[in-house]
Scaffold this motif. Structure first.
Motif, short mmCIF file in Angstrom:
data_model
loop_
_atom_site.label_atom_id
_atom_site.label_comp_id
_atom_site.label_asym_id
_atom_site.label_seq_id
_atom_site.Cartn_x
_atom_site.Cartn_y
_atom_site.Cartn_z
N SER A 167 9.88 -17.55 4.10
CA SER A 167 10.78 -18.61 3.63
C SER A 167 11.71 -18.11 2.53
N LEU A 168 11.23 -17.20 1.68
CA LEU A 168 12.06 -16.62 0.63
C LEU A 168 12.90 -15.44 1.11
N CYS A 169 12.67 -15.01 2.37
CA CYS A 169 13.41 -13.86 2.94
C CYS A 169 13.24 -12.61 2.07
N ILE A 170 12.01 -12.35 1.65
CA ILE A 170 11.72 -11.16 0.85
C ILE A 170 11.71 -9.93 1.75
N THR A 171 12.38 -8.88 1.34
CA THR A 171 12.34 -7.60 2.03
C THR A 171 11.96 -6.51 1.04
N TRP A 172 11.85 -5.28 1.54
CA TRP A 172 11.47 -4.16 0.69
C TRP A 172 12.40 -2.98 0.93
N GLU A 173 12.65 -2.23 -0.12
CA GLU A 173 13.51 -1.05 -0.06
C GLU A 173 12.80 0.14 -0.69
N ILE A 174 13.17 1.32 -0.24
CA ILE A 174 12.66 2.57 -0.81
C ILE A 174 13.84 3.34 -1.41
N THR A 175 13.66 3.80 -2.64
CA THR A 175 14.67 4.63 -3.31
C THR A 175 14.04 5.97 -3.63
N VAL A 176 14.66 7.06 -3.15
CA VAL A 176 14.17 8.41 -3.43
C VAL A 176 15.16 9.10 -4.37
N THR A 177 14.63 9.95 -5.24
CA THR A 177 15.42 10.68 -6.22
C THR A 177 15.18 12.17 -6.05
N ASP A 178 16.26 12.95 -6.06
CA ASP A 178 16.11 14.40 -5.93
C ASP A 178 16.14 15.06 -7.31
N GLY A 179 16.08 16.39 -7.32
CA GLY A 179 16.02 17.12 -8.58
C GLY A 179 17.26 16.99 -9.43
N ARG A 180 18.40 16.66 -8.83
CA ARG A 180 19.64 16.50 -9.58
C ARG A 180 19.85 15.07 -10.06
N GLY A 181 18.90 14.21 -9.82
CA GLY A 181 19.02 12.83 -10.25
C GLY A 181 19.75 11.93 -9.28
N ARG A 182 20.13 12.42 -8.11
CA ARG A 182 20.81 11.60 -7.11
C ARG A 182 19.80 10.67 -6.42
N ARG A 183 20.19 9.42 -6.30
CA ARG A 183 19.31 8.40 -5.75
C ARG A 183 19.87 7.90 -4.41
N SER A 184 18.97 7.72 -3.46
CA SER A 184 19.33 7.19 -2.15
C SER A 184 18.39 6.04 -1.83
N THR A 185 18.97 4.91 -1.41
CA THR A 185 18.20 3.70 -1.13
C THR A 185 18.27 3.38 0.36
N PHE A 186 17.12 2.99 0.92
CA PHE A 186 17.02 2.69 2.35
C PHE A 186 16.32 1.35 2.54
N GLU A 187 16.88 0.53 3.39
CA GLU A 187 16.29 -0.76 3.72
C GLU A 187 15.25 -0.59 4.81
N GLY A 195 -3.74 -10.53 8.49
CA GLY A 195 -4.35 -11.58 7.69
C GLY A 195 -4.43 -11.26 6.21
N THR A 196 -4.43 -9.96 5.86
CA THR A 196 -4.64 -9.58 4.46
C THR A 196 -3.60 -8.61 3.94
N ALA A 197 -2.62 -8.19 4.74
CA ALA A 197 -1.66 -7.20 4.27
C ALA A 197 -0.37 -7.30 5.08
N VAL A 198 0.66 -6.59 4.57
CA VAL A 198 1.94 -6.48 5.24
C VAL A 198 2.19 -4.99 5.51
N PHE A 199 2.55 -4.69 6.73
CA PHE A 199 2.83 -3.31 7.13
C PHE A 199 4.34 -3.17 7.24
N VAL A 200 4.96 -2.34 6.38
CA VAL A 200 6.41 -2.16 6.34
C VAL A 200 6.73 -0.75 6.81
N PHE A 201 7.79 -0.63 7.63
CA PHE A 201 8.11 0.63 8.29
C PHE A 201 9.58 0.99 8.07
N TRP A 202 9.84 2.26 7.79
CA TRP A 202 11.19 2.82 7.68
C TRP A 202 11.28 3.95 8.70
N GLY A 203 12.08 3.78 9.75
CA GLY A 203 12.14 4.81 10.78
C GLY A 203 13.52 5.11 11.32
#
Length: 480
Positions: A167-187, A195-203
């Motif tokens: 109902s709240l339309c909650i999603t999750w994102e992953i942000t990775v950082t490399d050695g130079r401080g550059r950040r990349s975000t993926f939906e 019943g007890t957990a949420v399984f989230v996949f990035w592929g």
């Protein structure tokens, strides 16, 4: 003497001939083309002139123009420049949107009129815009917290977690950082609920090289459903976990012919293409305990709520050693392989060993408590181009509740089923022996299984949950 005709020829030879325009009809004349840069300069001048003329308008006229915009367009126009951002945050316009939205939900009335009488502009700048965003996003804390108070007596967790997240339309994102401080975000690619957990996949993304990454962050995201492009929609982001990817890692969990998996902790599993360290996909298992609060704590409060500790009881000499219950679930990305609940778990003081409290859930001497696994133990995976199945691997969701029926230890992570090194003799189960192990800083789980010879079925013949003594002492105020 030279003739006039000869003088004319000499003049023509020394100077280029000029044709007068009068000798060419107007219809046959062609306009002299200008250089392309002239057009560019002219168009830029016109744009700058129009922009400056629009910005030079009185604020009242600009606000009048903005009043015809919908909420999504009004928010996006505030991204043009600082002047438009200041004007687009007008409390009066956003208050109108807020009241209109409340009227649709039948929440306005006398309260809205009273607020209007007090003066809309007296509120801080941007107040009604944020109030409208929270109302539109459904971020009514009292409403969904009341819904999460309904506990499932079987699992000990809120029974409406999935409904609130959807109902709240909650999603999750992953942000990775490399050695130079550059950040990349993926939906996220997709998410599935158990019943007890949420399984989230990035592929379906192209990841940076793994050897250049230093950290990985998991964010819970709540976007306001405005009528504008998704990347520009306002949202709240909450940092749920941060994992360092430098140094030593856990061993590879399991692999197939195409990929291999590496569990890095906090429910995050990385999948790599075999024989190389290029990321193919990322799996994240999120336990339902306080999942909504953890995904939204940046939007509802600056800090996540602290855990609840049990009160010290000096009457019970064995306080903190009994009254436990455990709900365990094994599942893949699609189906549940095993789920069962066990109550009245306890540990005597003399059984404490090596810094752990053993809670014997299933014993080989007690046949009535045996449970079994339905189907094969496997974990399917999928990328944009390929898909496969990793055998002898699944996800474990464990919820241990204390005597007050409050979640005490929660686990959601991948586990591997391996052949038991020392197989015990059993007259009831004659098949091969297998084991499933899990360990972290707060405890470990040891499970032994037997495979039936005439059926593709696994029976759990032994299950022990070990809880760290330090965790028990901290929660119950004891000194075991």
């Amino acid at each position: 003497m030279s003739s006039p005709s000869m003088n004319a020829q000499r003049r023509d030879a020394g100077q280029p001939s000029v044709i007068k325009s009068k000798s060419i009809p107007r219809k046959q004349r062609k306009a002299t083309p200008q250089h392309p840069s002239v057009y560019r300069m002219t168009s830029k001048r016109k744009e700058r002139t129009s922009e400056k003329s629009f910005e030079r308008m009185p604020p009242e006229i600009i606000l009048r123009i903005f009043s015809y915009l919908d909420p999504g367009s009004l928010f996006c126009i505030g991204l043009v420049n600082k002047h438009f951002q200041e004007l687009s945050n007008s409390n009066f316009m956003w208050y109108q949107f807020y009241i209109r939205d409340c009227m649709k939900k039948k929440k306005a009335g006398r309260e809205g009129r009273a607020i209007h009488d007090l003066g809309v502009q007296e509120r801080p700048k941007g107040y009604w815009r944020n109030a409208f965003f929270k109302e539109t996003a459904g971020l009514n804390v009292n409403k969904w917290r009341t819904k999460l108070k309904r506990i499932d007596p079987y699992s000990g967790l809120p029974r409406h977690t999935e409904d609130v997240i959807r109902s709240l339309c909650i999603t999750w994102e992953i942000t990775v950082t490399d050695g130079r401080g550059r950040r990349s975000t993926f939906e996220q690619s997709h998410a599935s609920f158990s019943g007890t957990a949420v399984f989230v996949f990035w592929g379906a993304v192209t990841w940076p090289p793994f050897n250049q990454l230093t950290s990985l962050e998991l964010h819970g995201v709540l976007r306001v459903p405005l009528d504008c492009p998704a990347p520009y929609r306002p949202c709240w982001k909450s940092v749920m976990s941060k994992i360092k990817l430098q140094g030593d890692h856990c061993e590879v969990c399991v692999s197939d012919k195409i990929v291999k998996m590496l569990y890095v902790g906090q429910g995050v599993t990385l999948g790599f293409w075999k024989d190389q360290w290029e990321i193919a996909f990322i799996m994240v298992n999120l336990h339902n305990h306080r999942l909504v609060e953890r995904s939204l704590h940046a939007s509802i409060s600056p800090r996540p709520a602290a855990g609840v500790s049990a009160l010290f009881d000096d009457v019970d000499p064995e306080y903190g050693l009994h009254g436990y219950a455990a709900y365990i679930e094994l599942h893949d990305t699609v189906r549940v392989i095993m789920s069962d609940r066990f109550s009245q778990l306890f540990c005597r003081r003399d059984q404490i060993c090596d810094g752990y409290l053993p809670l014997e859930v299933i014993s080989e001497n007690n046949r009535s408590s045996n449970t079994y696994l339905v189907g094969d133990v496997s974990l399917p995976w999928r990328t944009e181009a390929l898909h496969g199945t990793i055998k002898d691997c699944c996800m474990i969701n464990l919820t241990v509740t204390d005597e007050a029926k409050q979640p005490f230890w929660c686990v959601s992570a991948p586990v591997v089923m391996t052949k038991a090194s020392q197989d015990t003799v059993s007259y009831d189960f004659g098949g091969e022996g297998f084991s499933i192990l899990y360990r972290d800083s707060e405890g470990r789980v040891e499970m032994r299984l037997k495979q039936m010879d005439y059926k593709e079925q696994y029976f759990v013949v032994n299950l022990v949950i070990y809880i760290a003594v330090a965790k028990v002492n901290k929660h119950f105020g004891r000194d075991y």
